[in-house]
Scaffold this active site. Structure first.
Site, PDB file in Angstrom:
ATOM      1  N   ALA A  65       0.799  -1.200   0.060  1.00  0.00           N
ATOM      2  CA  ALA A  65      -0.043   0.091   0.011  1.00  0.00           C
ATOM      3  C   ALA A  65       0.782   1.330  -0.041  1.00  0.00           C
ATOM      4  CB  ALA A  65      -0.823   0.022   1.280  1.00  0.00           C
ATOM      5  N   GLY A 110       0.338  -4.736   0.776  1.00  0.00           N
ATOM      6  CA  GLY A 110      -0.706  -5.093   0.017  1.00  0.00           C
ATOM      7  C   GLY A 110      -0.408  -5.791  -1.580  1.00  0.00           C
ATOM      8  N   GLU A 113      -0.938  -9.124  -0.823  1.00  0.00           N
ATOM      9  CA  GLU A 113      -2.250  -9.439  -0.509  1.00  0.00           C
ATOM     10  C   GLU A 113      -3.014  -9.393  -1.681  1.00  0.00           C
ATOM     11  OE1 GLU A 113      -2.028  -6.395   2.626  1.00  0.00           O
ATOM     12  OE2 GLU A 113      -3.311  -7.814   3.712  1.00  0.00           O
ATOM     13  N   GLU A 133       4.192  -5.231   7.207  1.00  0.00           N
ATOM     14  CA  GLU A 133       3.665  -4.342   7.901  1.00  0.00           C
ATOM     15  C   GLU A 133       4.116  -4.191   9.334  1.00  0.00           C
ATOM     16  OE1 GLU A 133       2.275  -6.680   5.869  1.00  0.00           O
ATOM     17  OE2 GLU A 133       0.821  -5.606   4.500  1.00  0.00           O
TER      18      GLU A 133
HETATM   19  N1  COA Z   1       4.545   3.199  -0.574  1.00  0.00           N
HETATM   20  C1  COA Z   1       4.844   4.280  -0.888  1.00  0.00           C
HETATM   21  N2  COA Z   1       6.111   4.487  -1.769  1.00  0.00           N
HETATM   22  C2  COA Z   1       6.958   3.541  -2.155  1.00  0.00           C
HETATM   23  C3  COA Z   1       6.557   2.135  -1.528  1.00  0.00           C
HETATM   24  C4  COA Z   1       5.228   2.157  -0.713  1.00  0.00           C
HETATM   25  N3  COA Z   1       4.998   1.068  -0.362  1.00  0.00           N
HETATM   26  N4  COA Z   1       7.474   1.312  -1.803  1.00  0.00           N
HETATM   27  C5  COA Z   1       8.361   1.954  -2.733  1.00  0.00           C
HETATM   28  N5  COA Z   1       8.010   3.213  -2.709  1.00  0.00           N
HETATM   29  C6  COA Z   1       8.572   4.479  -3.424  1.00  0.00           C
HETATM   30  C7  COA Z   1      10.097   4.955  -2.709  1.00  0.00           C
HETATM   31  O1  COA Z   1       9.332   5.708  -1.598  1.00  0.00           O
HETATM   32  C8  COA Z   1      10.856   5.757  -3.698  1.00  0.00           C
HETATM   33  O2  COA Z   1      10.041   6.800  -4.084  1.00  0.00           O
HETATM   34  P1  COA Z   1      11.146   7.962  -4.362  1.00  0.00           P
HETATM   35  O3  COA Z   1      11.679   8.003  -5.662  1.00  0.00           O
HETATM   36  O4  COA Z   1       9.984   9.107  -4.746  1.00  0.00           O
HETATM   37  O5  COA Z   1      11.590   8.269  -3.179  1.00  0.00           O
HETATM   38  C9  COA Z   1      10.226   4.617  -4.745  1.00  0.00           C
HETATM   39  O6  COA Z   1       9.209   3.909  -4.651  1.00  0.00           O
HETATM   40  C10 COA Z   1      11.707   3.688  -5.077  1.00  0.00           C
HETATM   41  O7  COA Z   1      11.620   2.985  -3.868  1.00  0.00           O
HETATM   42  P2  COA Z   1      13.200   2.651  -3.194  1.00  0.00           P
HETATM   43  O8  COA Z   1      12.879   2.281  -1.590  1.00  0.00           O
HETATM   44  O9  COA Z   1      13.968   3.894  -3.530  1.00  0.00           O
HETATM   45  O10 COA Z   1      13.723   1.322  -3.839  1.00  0.00           O
HETATM   46  P3  COA Z   1      14.589   0.350  -3.242  1.00  0.00           P
HETATM   47  O11 COA Z   1      15.158  -0.420  -4.527  1.00  0.00           O
HETATM   48  O12 COA Z   1      15.905   1.082  -2.596  1.00  0.00           O
HETATM   49  O13 COA Z   1      13.757  -0.548  -2.252  1.00  0.00           O
HETATM   50  C11 COA Z   1      11.801  -1.709  -1.510  1.00  0.00           C
HETATM   51  C12 COA Z   1      12.639  -1.261  -2.780  1.00  0.00           C
HETATM   52  C13 COA Z   1      10.605  -2.365  -2.035  1.00  0.00           C
HETATM   53  C14 COA Z   1      12.466  -2.829  -0.809  1.00  0.00           C
HETATM   54  C15 COA Z   1      11.618  -0.478  -0.540  1.00  0.00           C
HETATM   55  O14 COA Z   1      10.962   0.456  -1.376  1.00  0.00           O
HETATM   56  C16 COA Z   1      10.433  -0.639   0.455  1.00  0.00           C
HETATM   57  O15 COA Z   1      10.679  -1.404   1.477  1.00  0.00           O
HETATM   58  N6  COA Z   1       9.311  -0.441   0.312  1.00  0.00           N
HETATM   59  C17 COA Z   1       8.198  -0.559   0.973  1.00  0.00           C
HETATM   60  C18 COA Z   1       7.833  -1.854   1.381  1.00  0.00           C
HETATM   61  C19 COA Z   1       6.696  -1.975   2.585  1.00  0.00           C
HETATM   62  O16 COA Z   1       6.943  -1.865   3.584  1.00  0.00           O
HETATM   63  N7  COA Z   1       5.623  -2.207   1.900  1.00  0.00           N
HETATM   64  C20 COA Z   1       4.392  -2.599   2.838  1.00  0.00           C
HETATM   65  C21 COA Z   1       3.599  -1.168   3.155  1.00  0.00           C
HETATM   66  S1  COA Z   1       2.208  -1.763   4.147  1.00  0.00           S
END
Ligand code: COA
Length: 263
Positions: A65, A110, A113, A133
């Site tokens: 999400a 999400g 999910e 989460e």
């Molecule tokens: N919600 C909002 N934005 C998200 C996102 C999320 N769940 N996951 C990734 N993004 C965004 C980042 O903020 C970043 O945006 P920006 O370029 O404007 O800063 C962009 O997507 C790229 O992500 P980034 O974190 O720079 O890539 P990465 O390769 O270093 O890492 C992940 C990838 C997936 C490991 C990391 O983005 C992450 O941990 N995301 C969240 C996962 C999460 O907790 N999901 C559950 C949500 S309830």
């Protein structure tokens, strides 16, 4: 027509692509509503025999999400968000055409999910699954605590949900989280192959399979009785006549001429 997803009909397949690659295809509320609308559009189209759901790019199916959207939500807003998300997942789960997730990278929160609300999952070798989460002080809110138990069992679900660790594709296959793992360049091809196999079967029977399997997991339905009813109903369909006649005449059935998909 849509802002955050792409849709396309190719043959009898309806493609839905989450199109926020720069945000790892994170699911904001608009994206979820658009996915729901797209699935409903596909459901209303008699020519569609299979729905594919995938993410744009090669990095993510959906990384959860959209955290930026809900970071300052109240309890009330969080509850509404989950209820609306659940409705999206139920629409997918109850889709009359099979929904196949083509999982192409990070599939977290999400996103995971969403993938497990689909009927089948094919993962690319670089796919990573997880429910992180707990790192955010949250519990999954789109059905993850329930469907994960159904798919991988209670113990494995507990571990995935409590550790928040990402699972690599081979492990996801090992625990039954995905049906296949393929190199990313073969992901669509494998999906299309599976869809072709299903498309050759009776669409009405496929629909009944989905309904009967869903009945098994519905808390208020006796799945065995449900199956008896669906089995009986099958005998009144054109698909049944076509399928049995084709067998007796030693030919392949052609369900497309059997008005098979009209409800
Ligand atoms: N919600 C909002 N934005 C998200 C996102 C999320 N769940 N996951 C990734 N993004 C965004 C980042 O903020 C970043 O945006 P920006 O370029 O404007 O800063 C962009 O997507 C790229 O992500 P980034 O974190 O720079 O890539 P990465 O390769 O270093 O890492 C992940 C990838 C997936 C490991 C990391 O983005 C992450 O941990 N995301 C969240 C996962 C999460 O907790 N999901 C559950 C949500 S309830």
């Amino acid at each position: 027509m849509y802002n955050t997803i792409l849709t396309e009909i190719k043959g009898s397949n309806f493609w839905i692509t989450i199109n926020r690659a720069d945000k790892m295809n994170a699911l904001n509320i608009e994206t979820l509503q658009e996915i729901k609308q797209a699935v409903e559009t596909a459901n209303a189209n008699d020519q569609v025999l299979c729905i594919f759901l995938t993410g744009a790019g090669e990095k993510a199916f959906a990384a959860g999400a959209d955290i930026s959207e809900f970071a300052d939500f109240s309890e009330e807003e969080g509850t509404k968000m989950a209820a609306e998300g659940h409705a999206v997942m139920f629409t997918i789960e109850q889709s009359r055409q099979p929904v196949i997730a083509l999982v192409n990278g990070f599939t977290l929160g999400g996103g995971c999910e969403l993938a497990i609300a689909c009927h089948l999952r094919i993962a690319s070798e670089n796919a990573r699954f997880g429910q992180p989460e707990v790192n955010l002080g949250l519990v999954p809110g789109y059905g993850g605590t329930q469907r994960l138990c159904d798919i991988v069992g209670k113990g494995r679900a507990m571990e995935i949900l409590m550790t928040g660790d990402a699972i690599k594709a081979p492990r996801a296959y090992e625990i039954g989280l995905v049906n296949y793992v393929v190199p990313i360049e073969n992901l669509y091809e494998k999906g299309e192959e599976l869809a072709r196999t299903i498309a050759g079967k009776s669409p009405k029977a496929i629909r009944s399979v989905i309904e009967c399997v869903n009945a098994h997991y519905a808390k208020d339905i006796d799945g065995f009785n449900y199956e008896i009813t669906r089995f009986g109903k099958s005998f009144s369909t054109d698909d049944f006549k076509e399928g049995t006649q084709a067998f007796l005449q030693k030919r392949k059935p052609d369900f497309r001429n059997a008005e098979s998909f009209s409800s």
